[in-house]
Structure formats: structure tokens, C-alpha cells
Write an enzyme that holds these catalytic residues in place. Structure first.
Site, PDB file in Angstrom:
ATOM      1  CG  LEU A  86     -12.946  -4.195   0.624  1.00  0.00           C
ATOM      2  CD1 LEU A  86     -14.041  -3.475   0.315  1.00  0.00           C
ATOM      3  CD2 LEU A  86     -12.236  -3.828   1.912  1.00  0.00           C
ATOM      4  CG  HIS A  96     -11.367  -5.325   4.856  1.00  0.00           C
ATOM      5  ND1 HIS A  96     -10.651  -6.065   4.010  1.00  0.00           N
ATOM      6  CD2 HIS A  96     -10.596  -4.137   5.264  1.00  0.00           C
ATOM      7  CE1 HIS A  96      -9.313  -5.410   3.958  1.00  0.00           C
ATOM      8  NE2 HIS A  96      -9.401  -4.258   4.829  1.00  0.00           N
TER       9      HIS A  96
END
Ligand code: PAF
Length: 279
Positions: free
Chosen positions: A33, A37
Site C-alpha cells: 500500500l 491506496h
């Protein structure tokens, strides 16, 4: 934040949330991530009572074994980042539960999948649609959030939702960029120092083509972009297409719909994509 690995545990949790009349925002990911994100989590946070993020590196959407092997994985880092950014549930299912047997679903997206990523990566969008439709059936979100960087994926998922008459609203979120303009991607960490310095050229060239759009025809813009990349030896261009923003078909002149330029290039053995909206 709760971490759930098993589908039956998730189902019980979701059942309870729905009984309480709460809304669910969902961010499906393959992990590794980054701020792109997180921007999706933030959007989901604003619009829903509960935010669920899934982390699952979906093997059936990779048509290159090496790419699957090299895909960065760090679930502890992901968990920490999600917790710090207001996610309620991390759903990280195990492959044996997601695919107890070979997936049999077969989606067809017609012309939408015949171009760009679909043309270069056979089977990729079927793999994406299989996992996203399964995740939707387990998470049962009101809204699901996707980044515009994967522009064709977004169009495919909207089409899938309409084919399945699914009640999930698909929310498109803008690309998040590094300060130097490089679109943020989990793949960026695989670039060596030199390549990382060159990578912002992708966005710079697209931006330059945008600034010329009122004086050039669409085919001239296309040639301009392709030529610019030819001059920089580090890049190998896979495709650059200027397409109708709904049908994703390459166009020669602007029609009723918007116009988007989509690019995929190789740099230092890493495949990078980006887009520019002309109209
Ligand atoms: O965009 C991605 O990260 C993946 O394609 C998705 C939507 C999570 C499906 O595996």
C-alpha cells in the site's frame, strides 16, 4: 482495526454491520500500500460508516509468472498503514479459500478488453473481474473505490457491475502523484535510482502533449508522444492510445465523450502505466 483472514468470519461480521443499517465502503487492493491506496481509504471513510480494505495478490490476473513472483508483499506494513488511516477491517484472505478450485467464471467485455492492457495481457481482465466479483459478494459494499490510473480496469469493473446487475456503486478516484509527477504505483519501488530519476518523464511528456492539444490533431498528438519516448533510450513504449473515455476505442477526432490518452512503458524491467485526460 480488525484483521480477518477467513471468509466465514467476514460474512458474520458483514451480516451484523448490515443488520445495524450501516454502509460499507470497500477498497480492494493487492497490498504494497502507498499514498494512492490511502487516498481511496480516505474517500471511502468520508462516504461510509465502515471501511473495508482487502489485500490479496490475485494470481489469476497475472499472465507473467515473474511479475507475480516479484510483486511486493509486506502485510505487516500494510496493516500498520491501514490502521493509521482509519480503516476498520483488513480482509486478507488465503488463496486456498479464495480459489478452492480453479475459477470457472468467464467474463466477456467485448471491445473494452480488446485494446491496451487487454490486448497486451490476455486473460488479465477476466482474472480481475473474477476476484472483484467474489470480493464484492463477500464484502457486500455499498461503494467500492478504484484509482483512475488503471483506467481500463475501472471501465471493465463498471461494465462487470452492470453485467451482474450488482448494487455496488463504483467510485473513480484521481491519480495520486509523487512531487515530480510520477504516478504512484507499487511497482515504483522496483526502479533503480537512475530509472527512478527518468520515470517522471512519462508524466512530463503527457503534460506537454496536453498543452499542445488545441493546435494538433489527435494523430499528431499520438505521434508526438510516441516520438518523445523514442528519443529517451531508457524507455520502451508498449502502447500509447488516445481513446474515447467511455468505449476505450482509439479515436481520430473528438466526439461526444471525453478523450483520454493511456500509456504503458517499460523502464528498467518495470512496466509503468499512466493517463492524461485531454477533454
Ligand atoms: O488494482 C488492483 O490492485 C487489482 O487489480 C484489484 C482491483 C485489487 C484486483 O485484484
Amino acid at each position: 482495526m480488525r484483521t480477518i483472514e477467513h471468509i466465514d468470519e467476514l460474512s458474520l461480521y458483514i451480516e451484523d454491520i448490515i443488520k445495524q443499517g450501516k454502509t460499507i465502503g470497500f477498497v480492494p487492493t493487492m497490498g504494497a500500500l502507498h499514498s494512492g491506496h490511502i487516498s481511496l481509504i480516505e474517500e471511502a471513510r468520508k462516504e461510509n460508516d465502515i471501511v473495508v480494505c482487502s489485500v490479496f495478490v490475485n494470481p489469476i490476473q497475472f499472465n507473467n509468472k515473474e511479475d507475480l513472483k516479484k510483486y511486493p508483499r509486506d502485510i505487516e506494513k500494510d496493516r500498520k498503514l491501514l490502521e493509521e488511516n482509519g480503516c476498520d477491517v483488513l480482509f486478507c484472505p488465503i488463496a486456498e479459500e479464495v480459489y478452492p478450485e480453479q475459477a470457472k467464471e468467464s467474463f466477456s467485455f467485448g471491445k473494452l478488453e480488446e485494446v491496451m492492457e487487454g490486448a497486451q495481457r490476455p486473460g488479465h481482465f477476466n482474472g480481475v473481474a473474477v476476484i472483484v466479483s467474489r470480493l464484492f459478494s463477500w464484502v457486500r459494499p455499498n461503494r467500492a473505490y478504484f484509482g483512475e490510473k488503471d483506467y481500463q480496469q475501472l471501465a471493465i469493473i463498471k461494465d462487470m457491475v452492470s453485467q451482474l446487475s450488482s448494487p455496488v456503486s463504483i467510485v473513480a478516484c484521481p491519480i495520486i502523484r509523487e512531487e515530480d509527477g510520477l504516478a504512484i504505483s507499487s511497482r515504483n519501488v522496483r526502479l533503480c535510482e537512475e530509472a527512478r530519476k527518468v520515470a517522471p518523464r512519462i508524466n512530463q511528456i503527457l503534460k506537454k502533449s496536453f498543452s499542445m492539444k488545441d493546435n494538433l490533431s489527435i494523430s499528431q498528438i499520438k505521434s508526438f508522444v510516441i516520438d518523445e519516448f523514442k528519443y529517451i533510450k531508457d524507455f520502451e513504449i508498449e502502447y500509447f492510445e488516445i481513446v474515447d473515455d467511455k468505449t476505450l476505442q482509439p479515436i481520430m477526432k473528438k466526439g461526444e465523450n471525453g478523450v483520454v490518452g493511456c500509456i504503458a512503458v517499460w523502464l528498467d524491467g518495470v512496466r509503468l502505466i499512466d493517463i492524461v485526460r485531454y477533454y
